[in-house]
Design an enzyme around this catalytic site. Structure first.
Site, PDB file in Angstrom:
ATOM      1  N   ASP A   1       1.523  -1.033  -0.303  1.00 30.02           N
ATOM      2  CA  ASP A   1      -0.087  -0.030  -0.363  1.00 30.02           C
ATOM      3  C   ASP A   1       0.983   1.100  -0.078  1.00 30.02           C
ATOM      4  O   ASP A   1       1.998   1.377   0.442  1.00 30.02           O
ATOM      5  CB  ASP A   1      -1.164  -0.223   1.294  1.00 30.02           C
ATOM      6  CG  ASP A   1      -1.690   0.961   0.921  1.00 30.02           C
ATOM      7  OD1 ASP A   1      -2.894   1.352   0.518  1.00 30.02           O
ATOM      8  OD2 ASP A   1      -2.112   2.269   2.404  1.00 30.02           O
TER       9      ASP A   1
ATOM     10  N   GLU B   1       1.684  -1.021  -5.086  1.00 32.53           N
ATOM     11  CA  GLU B   1       0.919   0.502  -5.451  1.00 32.53           C
ATOM     12  C   GLU B   1       1.521   2.055  -5.667  1.00 32.53           C
ATOM     13  O   GLU B   1       1.662   2.633  -4.809  1.00 32.53           O
ATOM     14  CB  GLU B   1      -0.352   0.454  -4.239  1.00 32.53           C
ATOM     15  CG  GLU B   1      -1.445   1.809  -4.747  1.00 32.53           C
ATOM     16  CD  GLU B   1      -2.083   2.040  -3.243  1.00 32.53           C
ATOM     17  OE1 GLU B   1      -3.417   2.731  -3.909  1.00 32.53           O
ATOM     18  OE2 GLU B   1      -1.878   2.477  -2.354  1.00 32.53           O
TER      19      GLU B   1
END
Length: 571
Positions: free
Chosen positions: A223, A294
């Site tokens: 993330d 990401e």
């Protein structure tokens, strides 16, 4: 227009003979709180996921990525982690996680788990210790604590904004009740950013990686992978950060505007040392453990740096997602993506939807199908549901025809749209509250899945409870209504994934085919399959003697209708 004379054009990508699973895989994203609920409390959980893994096998994907299920106060749906080595009771137990991984492996599915290294929860033991220890302590050195500016420190240390809206700094209160230092949070105030200049942070996450690798997971989705390292001195910056910058629908590519976050808090050189260290850890385990980042980074040549041979294995291609429904943009993104990733020996990783963006069945039904609002609600432009679904099916078939890896967000195989009329008083996304409702946020793409059209809660929970309400029209999109129904979106995905595997499209090459309709029709050859995607609003004639293998919508009389993609075999 006609496609009768398709002529060979640029070879954008050559076949890949390497066999690591992640190079060509289709990976299914499970958002646990909205996938399936076994406990009956209306919130999805790990036993619910385990019970529904057969759905993923039937669909034909290779792996599952689980969004966070760690212990968390759930201020940002689990992306505020309080304990990286435990499961939140909302979702089950560590034993449930072990059972899920074991069952997935029995079924031939790999399992990727989310890693959230940019920030912790403010309820994490480290942050609580930092608050108790005070300024200048080793505990505070794990985060970005700073004295404020102004005569009494009443101003934030710099002018950075939170991605969720408002300032990126919150002031603490000292034990005696007086105002204290400030701490940095690029997201919600309950998500303080870690300081990756601190070796303790590196050591902690290396241990977290090993904890889950030892439990058998096959990799990690990272993330905010471009955000952990900040520019030295945390300098002021007059730009604006958002969930996705550049939602103006512009169509440039290697000076891409629309798929990257900018500023001194993103894409700093130091992040690459982190990924090199993590790659060395993953390489000590057998089974081709993988890491996908990401990273909202542009241009594409810069994104490719995250997937160099000694760093991550994959990085989501958000430029492809951002291109929307626009043939020239998609062609440029696809070509530039292969050029950038092939240069470092990495696959290109395609994606159209996830838990952070409006589902593509809704985005592509807007008047401007390249627009990417952060949520849709009452009073906003409502998508054309029929047109959006037609375009979404065509876009999905285009994506699955591309060489490389692809990610499918739960429910897109059903053609689910966003819940675009969700009552604002039901919203939970912190972006909605921090922007005063100016951004509707991401709740609309996170609504619990419909499994049974006639069951309470559409079969999501044995009690019928759902943590967010499902639109009534979702009953007709439920799994049991679509399974076995010719022409359904679910059966389209099953057929596409079967053909993709049979034709080895993930490991194939891509040669563009030219035609007079190139401004509106994408045409390319991948091995023995020709993919034609008609993004125009008029029909075009198919090549003569074409054998149709699969199409996203009905074909008739040798015509490829508007907003339709077909996979063909040509003589």
């Amino acid at each position: 227009m006609t496609l009768a004379a398709l002529t060979p054009d640029l070879v954008a990508h050559r076949p890949d003979t390497r066999t690591e699973w992640w190079r060509h895989a289709v990976i299914y994203q499970v958002y646990p709180r909205s996938f399936a609920d076994a406990s009956g409390d209306g919130i999805g959980d790990l036993p619910g996921v385990t019970a529904r893994l057969d759905h993923l096998v039937e669909l034909g994907v290779d792996a599952v990525w689980l969004s966070p299920f760690y212990r968390s106060p759930q201020a940002d749906a689990g992306y505020d982690v309080a304990d990286y080595r435990d499961v939140d009771p909302l979702f089950g137990t560590l034993a449930d996680a072990d059972a899920l991984v074991a069952r997935a492996h029995e079924l031939g599915l790999r399992v990727i788990v989310d890693l959230v290294p940019n920030h912790t929860s403010d309820e994490h033991a480290w942050f609580q210790a930092a608050l108790a220890a005070g300024p200048g302590s080793p505990e505070r050195a794990r985060y970005h604590f700073r004295d404020g500016k102004g005569e009494h420190g009443e101003l934030p240390p710099n002018n950075w904004e939170s991605i969720f809206g408002g300032p990126a700094w919150t002031r603490t209160t000292d034990p005696d009740g007086t105002p204290g230092q400030w701490y940095l949070h690029l997201f919600d105030s309950k998500q303080p950013d870690l300081d990756w200049d601190n070796p303790e942070v590196h050591a902690e996450f290396a241990d977290v990686l090993r904890f889950w690798l030892d439990r058998g997971v096959d990799g990690f989705r990272v993330d905010v992978a471009h955000g952990m390292v900040k520019a030295p001195g945390l300098p002021d910056w007059d730009g604006h950060v958002a969930m996705i910058d550049g939602s103006d629908g512009s169509h440039a590519v290697d000076d891409v505007d629309g798929s990257g976050n900018h500023g001194p808090m993103f894409d700093q050189e130091g992040v690459h040392e982190i990924y090199r260290a993590w790659r060395r850890i993953l390489d000590t385990y057998d089974g081709d453990r993988a890491m996908v980042t990401e990273a909202w980074v542009e241009p594409l040549s810069r994104l490719a740096r995250y997937v160099r041979p000694d760093e991550a294995h994959q990085s989501f291609n958000f430029a492809f997602l951002a291109a929307g429904w626009h043939a020239p943009s998609l062609r440029r993104v696809i070509t530039a993506s292969y050029e950038a990733n092939d240069a470092v020996g990495a696959p290109t990783t395609w994606v159209l939807s996830n838990h952070d963006v409006v589902r593509h069945a809704s985005r592509m039904g807007l008047d401007d199908p390249t627009h990417r609002p952060n949520g849709i609600g009452h009073g906003d432009e409502q998508p054309d549901a029929g047109l959006g679904l037609q375009r979404a099916r065509a876009a999905s078939l285009l994506m699955l025809g591309l060489p490389g890896s692809a990610y499918v967000y739960q429910g897109e195989e059903l053609g689910l749209p966003d819940h675009t009329a969700l009552d604002d008083d039901l919203r939970e996304d912190p972006a909605f509250f921090r922007t005063g409702g100016a951004e509707r946020g991401r709740d609309g793409c996170r609504v619990p899945l419909p499994w049974e059209g006639d069951a309470p809660g559409l079969g999501f929970s044995p009690t019928g409870a759902t943590w967010l309400p499902q639109p009534a029209e979702w009953a007709d999109l439920a799994v049991d209504r679509q399974r076995g129904r010719e022409g359904s979106t679910y059966e389209l995905y099953r057929a596409a994934l079967r053909l993709r595997r049979d034709e080895n499209l993930g490991a194939g090459g891509l040669q563009w085919l030219d035609s007079p309709a190139r401004e509106h029709v994408l045409a390319f050859r991948n091995g023995g399959v020709v993919v034609l995607a008609n993004l125009d609003d008029v029909d075009v004639a198919l090549p003569l003697d074409a054998e149709v293998l699969l199409a996203s919508g009905p074909l008739a009389d040798g015509v490829l209708p508007a907003a339709t993609t077909a996979w063909l075999r040509l003589p």
